[in-house]
Scaffold this motif. Sequence first.
Motif, PDB file in Angstrom:
ATOM      1  N   GLY A 185      -4.494  -2.581   6.077  1.00  0.00           N
ATOM      2  CA  GLY A 185      -5.121  -3.110   4.871  1.00  0.00           C
ATOM      3  C   GLY A 185      -5.687  -1.973   4.065  1.00  0.00           C
ATOM      4  O   GLY A 185      -5.519  -0.808   4.418  1.00  0.00           O
ATOM      5  N   PRO A 186      -6.324  -2.276   2.965  1.00  0.00           N
ATOM      6  CA  PRO A 186      -6.858  -1.219   2.111  1.00  0.00           C
ATOM      7  C   PRO A 186      -7.945  -0.438   2.832  1.00  0.00           C
ATOM      8  O   PRO A 186      -8.799  -1.033   3.492  1.00  0.00           O
ATOM      9  N   ALA A 187      -7.892   0.858   2.744  1.00  0.00           N
ATOM     10  CA  ALA A 187      -8.858   1.687   3.450  1.00  0.00           C
ATOM     11  C   ALA A 187     -10.168   1.719   2.697  1.00  0.00           C
ATOM     12  O   ALA A 187     -10.190   1.540   1.496  1.00  0.00           O
ATOM     13  N   ARG A 239       1.707   3.192  -7.669  1.00  0.00           N
ATOM     14  CA  ARG A 239       2.951   3.035  -6.967  1.00  0.00           C
ATOM     15  C   ARG A 239       3.712   1.773  -7.338  1.00  0.00           C
ATOM     16  O   ARG A 239       4.843   1.822  -7.779  1.00  0.00           O
ATOM     17  N   ARG A 278      -4.788   4.586  -3.784  1.00  0.00           N
ATOM     18  CA  ARG A 278      -3.490   5.094  -3.359  1.00  0.00           C
ATOM     19  C   ARG A 278      -2.350   4.264  -3.889  1.00  0.00           C
ATOM     20  O   ARG A 278      -1.239   4.704  -3.995  1.00  0.00           O
ATOM     21  N   THR A 279      -2.625   3.007  -4.167  1.00  0.00           N
ATOM     22  CA  THR A 279      -1.531   2.116  -4.513  1.00  0.00           C
ATOM     23  C   THR A 279      -1.344   1.949  -6.012  1.00  0.00           C
ATOM     24  O   THR A 279      -0.318   1.498  -6.451  1.00  0.00           O
ATOM     25  N   TYR A 321       0.840  -1.188   0.000  1.00  0.00           N
ATOM     26  CA  TYR A 321       0.000   0.000   0.000  1.00  0.00           C
ATOM     27  C   TYR A 321       0.879   1.243   0.000  1.00  0.00           C
ATOM     28  O   TYR A 321       1.894   1.299   0.665  1.00  0.00           O
ATOM     29  N   GLY A 322       0.465   2.191  -0.754  1.00  0.00           N
ATOM     30  CA  GLY A 322       1.316   3.339  -1.020  1.00  0.00           C
ATOM     31  C   GLY A 322       1.804   4.075   0.202  1.00  0.00           C
ATOM     32  O   GLY A 322       2.916   4.578   0.221  1.00  0.00           O
ATOM     33  N   ASP A 323       1.000   4.134   1.242  1.00  0.00           N
ATOM     34  CA  ASP A 323       1.386   4.916   2.405  1.00  0.00           C
ATOM     35  C   ASP A 323       2.674   4.424   3.033  1.00  0.00           C
ATOM     36  O   ASP A 323       3.510   5.213   3.461  1.00  0.00           O
ATOM     37  N   ASN A 355      -1.666   8.772   7.416  1.00  0.00           N
ATOM     38  CA  ASN A 355      -2.959   8.099   7.491  1.00  0.00           C
ATOM     39  C   ASN A 355      -3.202   7.614   8.909  1.00  0.00           C
ATOM     40  O   ASN A 355      -2.385   6.911   9.465  1.00  0.00           O
ATOM     41  N   THR A 375      -7.743  -2.289  -6.095  1.00  0.00           N
ATOM     42  CA  THR A 375      -8.764  -2.023  -5.116  1.00  0.00           C
ATOM     43  C   THR A 375      -8.470  -0.763  -4.330  1.00  0.00           C
ATOM     44  O   THR A 375      -9.277  -0.297  -3.583  1.00  0.00           O
ATOM     45  N   ASN A 376      -7.313  -0.230  -4.509  1.00  0.00           N
ATOM     46  CA  ASN A 376      -6.913   0.873  -3.669  1.00  0.00           C
ATOM     47  C   ASN A 376      -6.275   1.965  -4.518  1.00  0.00           C
ATOM     48  O   ASN A 376      -5.216   1.798  -5.075  1.00  0.00           O
TER      49      ASN A 376
END
Lengths: 199, 164
Positions: free
Chosen positions: A197-199, B9, B5-6, A130-132, A191, B2-3
């Motif tokens: 996990g995915p928000a 990336r 934000r990702t 996940y990008g964060d 965040n 699904t995301n």
Amino acid sequence: MGGHRETDGEDAALLRALSAGDPAALADLYDRHAGWLHARLTRRCADPEVVREVLQDTFVTVWRSAAGHRGQEAGGWLWTIAARRLVDARRAQERAARVAGPPLEAEPADRYDTGAAPSAEERVLAGLEYGDVGTALDRISPELREVLRATVVDGLSTREAARLLGIPEGTVKSRARRARAELRTALAQLNPTPAGGPA
Amino acid sequence: MTNGRTSGRTNGERNGGNGGNGGAQAWHATGDLAARYADGSLPEPDAWSLEKHLEFCASCASRVSAAVRGSAAGPVLAEVRDAVLREALPRTTEERASVTDSGTVSVPDSVRSAAALRATPELGPAGLGPRAAGPWTTPGPKTAGPEATPGPKIAGPGAGLRPN
């Protein structure tokens, strides 16, 4: 999805054939995994000759000790062997170069223990895609990041990470502690529910 | 995906379903991601994500390995492959294999296939079996027999290789 599972199954079959001494299975396993292992080793070691030796040593070890495979995924097993071979190679290099210079200065150690993967790091791993987390990792300093990589991503013990990175064990521990703290801070800024996990 | 934000990336793809590994199993590397990892341009955090994935996803491992073979590392990989297979096939069996060329001694299949495997991908298939044709082909059915007999698991040196 089915294709992926089939490939996984083929890996398991390859390992069984390897245990039975089938050189063709070794060739297949090499073709499937040597490329990414080479790339991963190259990201961790700037000396191409060492990378080459470690890669070769890894597959020779696999061939000789296939019976010791305990059923884990082939890729993970191979990386475990390769990472330890890389640590050994670094240790040998360091021994050869020890004549010059005093030992590196140690930073104060803390109670950080890599023996039982701390849950904070498990969460980091779980959230890596996940990008964060990636953004947070970008924000911490390179020397902290390399300690995280060695201990969390590569699964090395504190002692092994110290050998790989050429720093004292106490420094590995203190940097790991700082890295975790900085990651937490960075994630909290990015965040409020970071790596679960995915928000 | 699904995301949001990702998506930009890691450039991986999600196929949904199978939660065998905490959901990570559903994610797979795209060709672009594999190429960027192979040429060393993938940023570190993204590379970590991929590296952990490759430890348990054989299909992505194959894809990335193929990308690395197509990079500057290709020749080195071929040389090491040759060296590893030479190590796996002791001198004695090599000599036995060469005796067969004279036509009288029969050689086990495994020895014959191992000799054929010497051919590095750069040399091409040239009349060798499908498994010698190099890593670019889909692995065919096994030619050597005993794969279904894993043999007894012993606590050999490999047992000590697990992380703490």
